[in-house]
Design a protein around this motif. Structure first.
Motif, PDB file in Angstrom:
ATOM      1  N   UNK A   1      11.414 -30.354 -10.984  1.00 10.60           N
ATOM      2  CA  UNK A   1      11.137 -31.767 -10.672  1.00 10.60           C
ATOM      3  C   UNK A   1      11.219 -32.653 -11.915  1.00 10.60           C
ATOM      4  N   UNK A   2      10.939 -32.115 -13.081  1.00  6.44           N
ATOM      5  CA  UNK A   2      10.965 -32.926 -14.311  1.00  6.44           C
ATOM      6  C   UNK A   2      12.383 -33.390 -14.649  1.00  6.44           C
ATOM      7  N   UNK A   3      13.385 -32.660 -14.138  1.00 11.07           N
ATOM      8  CA  UNK A   3      14.766 -33.024 -14.444  1.00 11.07           C
ATOM      9  C   UNK A   3      15.274 -34.158 -13.559  1.00 11.07           C
ATOM     10  N   UNK A   4      14.597 -34.426 -12.446  1.00  8.72           N
ATOM     11  CA  UNK A   4      15.047 -35.510 -11.561  1.00  8.72           C
ATOM     12  C   UNK A   4      14.887 -36.869 -12.225  1.00  8.72           C
ATOM     13  N   UNK A   5      13.939 -36.989 -13.131  1.00  9.55           N
ATOM     14  CA  UNK A   5      13.738 -38.253 -13.843  1.00  9.55           C
ATOM     15  C   UNK A   5      14.845 -38.507 -14.862  1.00  9.55           C
ATOM     16  N   UNK A   6      15.666 -37.509 -15.120  1.00  7.86           N
ATOM     17  CA  UNK A   6      16.765 -37.658 -16.072  1.00  7.86           C
ATOM     18  C   UNK A   6      18.081 -38.003 -15.377  1.00  7.86           C
ATOM     19  N   UNK A   7      17.992 -38.400 -14.113  1.00  9.84           N
ATOM     20  CA  UNK A   7      19.182 -38.847 -13.397  1.00  9.84           C
ATOM     21  C   UNK A   7      19.877 -37.784 -12.584  1.00  9.84           C
ATOM     22  N   UNK A   8      19.153 -36.716 -12.228  1.00 10.80           N
ATOM     23  CA  UNK A   8      19.742 -35.642 -11.434  1.00 10.80           C
ATOM     24  C   UNK A   8      19.112 -35.609 -10.042  1.00 10.80           C
ATOM     25  N   UNK A   9      19.925 -35.223  -9.086  1.00  6.89           N
ATOM     26  CA  UNK A   9      19.416 -34.865  -7.767  1.00  6.89           C
ATOM     27  C   UNK A   9      19.607 -33.354  -7.633  1.00  6.89           C
ATOM     28  N   UNK A  10      18.493 -32.609  -7.434  1.00  5.36           N
ATOM     29  CA  UNK A  10      18.547 -31.147  -7.493  1.00  5.36           C
ATOM     30  C   UNK A  10      18.001 -30.558  -6.197  1.00  5.36           C
TER      31      UNK A  10
ATOM     32  N   UNK B   1      33.188 -31.285 -19.540  1.00  6.97           N
ATOM     33  CA  UNK B   1      32.403 -30.668 -20.606  1.00  6.97           C
ATOM     34  C   UNK B   1      31.032 -31.309 -20.708  1.00  6.97           C
ATOM     35  N   UNK B   2      31.015 -32.634 -20.577  1.00  4.82           N
ATOM     36  CA  UNK B   2      29.726 -33.334 -20.643  1.00  4.82           C
ATOM     37  C   UNK B   2      28.805 -32.858 -19.534  1.00  4.82           C
ATOM     38  N   UNK B   3      29.349 -32.641 -18.313  1.00  5.13           N
ATOM     39  CA  UNK B   3      28.541 -32.179 -17.196  1.00  5.13           C
ATOM     40  C   UNK B   3      27.973 -30.803 -17.477  1.00  5.13           C
ATOM     41  N   UNK B   4      28.813 -29.893 -18.006  1.00 10.88           N
ATOM     42  CA  UNK B   4      28.350 -28.542 -18.317  1.00 10.88           C
ATOM     43  C   UNK B   4      27.242 -28.576 -19.349  1.00 10.88           C
ATOM     44  N   UNK B   5      27.408 -29.420 -20.347  1.00 11.50           N
ATOM     45  CA  UNK B   5      26.388 -29.517 -21.387  1.00 11.50           C
ATOM     46  C   UNK B   5      25.100 -30.107 -20.824  1.00 11.50           C
ATOM     47  N   UNK B   6      25.212 -31.017 -19.916  1.00 16.02           N
ATOM     48  CA  UNK B   6      24.037 -31.656 -19.341  1.00 16.02           C
ATOM     49  C   UNK B   6      23.209 -30.678 -18.501  1.00 16.02           C
ATOM     50  N   UNK B   7      23.854 -29.707 -17.867  1.00 17.72           N
ATOM     51  CA  UNK B   7      23.127 -28.768 -17.016  1.00 17.72           C
ATOM     52  C   UNK B   7      22.607 -27.546 -17.791  1.00 17.72           C
ATOM     53  N   UNK B   8      23.003 -27.413 -19.028  1.00 18.01           N
ATOM     54  CA  UNK B   8      22.576 -26.252 -19.805  1.00 18.01           C
ATOM     55  C   UNK B   8      21.052 -26.151 -19.929  1.00 18.01           C
ATOM     56  N   UNK B   9      20.329 -27.251 -20.142  1.00 22.76           N
ATOM     57  CA  UNK B   9      18.863 -27.149 -20.197  1.00 22.76           C
ATOM     58  C   UNK B   9      18.251 -26.607 -18.903  1.00 22.76           C
ATOM     59  N   UNK B  10      18.863 -26.932 -17.764  1.00 26.12           N
ATOM     60  CA  UNK B  10      18.367 -26.429 -16.486  1.00 26.12           C
ATOM     61  C   UNK B  10      18.587 -24.924 -16.404  1.00 26.12           C
ATOM     62  N   UNK B  11      19.784 -24.481 -16.808  1.00 27.44           N
ATOM     63  CA  UNK B  11      20.069 -23.050 -16.813  1.00 27.44           C
ATOM     64  C   UNK B  11      19.073 -22.293 -17.698  1.00 27.44           C
ATOM     65  N   UNK B  12      18.843 -22.811 -18.885  1.00 26.82           N
ATOM     66  CA  UNK B  12      17.937 -22.149 -19.827  1.00 26.82           C
ATOM     67  C   UNK B  12      16.507 -22.131 -19.294  1.00 26.82           C
ATOM     68  N   UNK B  13      16.093 -23.203 -18.640  1.00 23.06           N
ATOM     69  CA  UNK B  13      14.738 -23.287 -18.098  1.00 23.06           C
ATOM     70  C   UNK B  13      14.514 -22.218 -17.034  1.00 23.06           C
TER      71      UNK B  13
ATOM     72  N   UNK C   1      24.848 -35.440 -10.452  1.00 23.36           N
ATOM     73  CA  UNK C   1      24.643 -36.516 -11.412  1.00 23.36           C
ATOM     74  C   UNK C   1      24.710 -37.833 -10.649  1.00 23.36           C
ATOM     75  N   UNK C   2      23.594 -38.526 -10.532  1.00 22.71           N
ATOM     76  CA  UNK C   2      23.538 -39.740  -9.722  1.00 22.71           C
ATOM     77  C   UNK C   2      24.459 -40.836 -10.254  1.00 22.71           C
ATOM     78  N   UNK C   3      24.657 -40.851 -11.554  1.00 19.87           N
ATOM     79  CA  UNK C   3      25.474 -41.912 -12.149  1.00 19.87           C
ATOM     80  C   UNK C   3      26.952 -41.722 -11.847  1.00 19.87           C
ATOM     81  N   UNK C   4      27.433 -40.484 -11.850  1.00 13.58           N
ATOM     82  CA  UNK C   4      28.865 -40.211 -11.677  1.00 13.58           C
ATOM     83  C   UNK C   4      29.186 -39.526 -10.350  1.00 13.58           C
ATOM     84  N   UNK C   5      28.158 -39.112  -9.600  1.00 13.92           N
ATOM     85  CA  UNK C   5      28.309 -38.375  -8.337  1.00 13.92           C
ATOM     86  C   UNK C   5      28.949 -37.006  -8.534  1.00 13.92           C
ATOM     87  N   UNK C   6      29.026 -36.542  -9.761  1.00  9.75           N
ATOM     88  CA  UNK C   6      29.564 -35.210 -10.012  1.00  9.75           C
ATOM     89  C   UNK C   6      28.558 -34.148  -9.560  1.00  9.75           C
TER      90      UNK C   6
END
Length: 417
Positions: free
Chosen positions: A200-209, A58-70, A237-242
């Motif tokens: 690219x702005x989302x990569x600074x938040x710990x994502x590899x996209x 659930x946390x992963x889904x919530x974390x990607x929601x801003x990307x979907x909306x963008x 997610x770089x922290x969890x590799x999810x």
């Protein structure tokens, strides 16, 4: 004495047996409790692990929601831009704007477009092509046909249907031909999606996209335009590799593009096919389409008579603005009514030739396909009348009508006897 000892021993055996049984019960009870405790702990651990897994998902889904909306907002923004641009420019989106159609040079103004309100408004109505297919012709004096508007030189039956221009409106759907409204909207979105949806702005938040190129499909319905874009995105997610995958984005532009298209196409076909059709009066109140014709909009004297038609849909808005479709209309020549002389073309030498004698029962009349006014001053006769010709002489008089730019004429031969 022996009997007493035997009884005592029996009692001791029974007591010992009871003690053993009690001990076994206690041990069994303890084992049962221990097994129950172990089972409970195991079950709790499994449940806790499962809950943690659900929570992580659930946390992963919530974390990607801003990307979907963008990305979704980019798709919606580009779709609205494409529809608005096409409406402003007669169904065209040029390469410099993100479309696929070749850009016209500024010097092409008056040939392919008119610059209006910072937009290159394409001609959807052009002059008739150069042709001569009996009984029609694009060149005077045979334009639009020799005996216009009569069916022939000896008939009084009138008709106003003919070839008075060329429709240059692009098709609605790709299945109907190239450069369609559908394909242009799809191309505009795909050409601009990568730069608009810059993640690219989302990569600074710990994502590899990683993002693949988009592929858009547009469906133009009666009351809206539906856009579906496939744009595969992998998010790690770089922290969890999810890993999470996002692919399809959808949006709808609530504009009656299909209804507008077929309304405009119909009035264009009528305008180029019937010289008495009045574009200014073609607004359909039932469908809430209004037409405003901006006459003589071009500043260059060579094309001063060209017009722009603005069709407004009172029931469609994009970003708070009424949806408009604009198209340019080339000026076309007026058509002179055929002058039918009642008598032969011979005149005696003592007759002064006047306009009444030359026309011999016909009136000076003309129709203009662009609704340009035709005052009496629009007609000229050459040589000038009245005149008394010398004898013997053969003469040709030319009767001309003009809209100030284009003209039609008829030659009348006269023989002086």
């Amino acid at each position: 004495m022996d009997g007493f000892d035997f009884q005592a021993k029996d009692k001791m055996k029974i007591k010992s047996l009871r003690s053993q049984i009690t001990m076994m019960i206690i041990v069994g009870l303890v084992l049962f409790i221990l097994v129950g405790i172990v089972f409970y702990i195991s079950k709790s651990a499994v449940k806790k692990t499962s809950q943690q897994g659900i929570k992580t998902s659930q946390d992963t889904a919530l974390d990607t929601q801003p990307i979907k909306e963008f990305v979704s907002k980019c798709q919606d923004k580009l779709a609205k831009e494409a529809v608005m641009l096409m409406g402003k420019q007669g169904g065209y989106i040029y390469k410099s704007q993100g479309g696929d159609l070749i850009d016209y040079l500024d010097t092409d103004q008056g040939s392919f477009f008119i610059m209006y309100d910072s937009s290159k408004v394409a001609y959807n109505i052009k002059q008739p092509p150069i042709y001569s297919v009996a009984p029609f012709s694009s060149a005077p004096p045979d334009y639009p046909w020799i005996s216009f508007p009569y069916e022939n030189a000896h008939s009084n039956v009138q008709t106003f249907d003919g070839i008075f221009g060329l429709s240059n409106m692009p098709p609605l759907n790709a299945s109907q031909g190239p450069n369609s409204f559908q394909s242009q909207i799809e191309s505009y979105i795909d050409n601009k999606m990568e730069s608009c949806a810059d993640l690219s702005s989302f990569t600074s938040e710990g994502y590899e996209i990683s993002v693949n190129k988009s592929k858009t499909t547009v469906t133009i319905a009666s009351s809206d335009v539906r856009i579906k874009t496939s744009m595969p995105i992998r998010i790690i997610n770089k922290a969890t590799s999810e890993q999470t995958y996002i692919d399809t984005f959808s949006t709808t532009v609530n504009v009656r593009l299909s209804d507008m298209y077929y309304f405009v196409k119909d009035i264009i076909n009528k305008d180029v096919g019937n010289i008495k059709f009045n574009l200014k009066d073609a607004g359909n109140n039932q469908n809430s389409f209004r037409i405003n014709v901006l006459e003589n909009i071009f500043t260059d004297s060579r094309f001063l008579k060209d017009d722009i038609a603005v069709v407004t849909d009172d029931r469609s808005q994009i970003s708070g603005k009424q949806f408009e479709y604009r198209f340019a209309r080339k000026n076309r020549a007026p058509a002179l009514y055929y002058i039918k002389r009642q008598s032969n073309n011979q005149l005696s030498e003592d007759v002064e030739i006047t306009q009444a004698i030359l026309l011999d029962g016909s009136d000076l009349k003309a129709e203009d396909p662009d609704e340009d006014p035709i005052p009496r001053s629009s007609f000229t006769i050459s040589p000038s009348l009245p005149m008394t010709p010398t004898y013997p002489q053969s003469m040709i008089f030319t009767v001309t009508v003009t809209d100030g730019q284009l003209s039609d004429y008829q030659r009348i031969p006269i023989e002086i006897i």
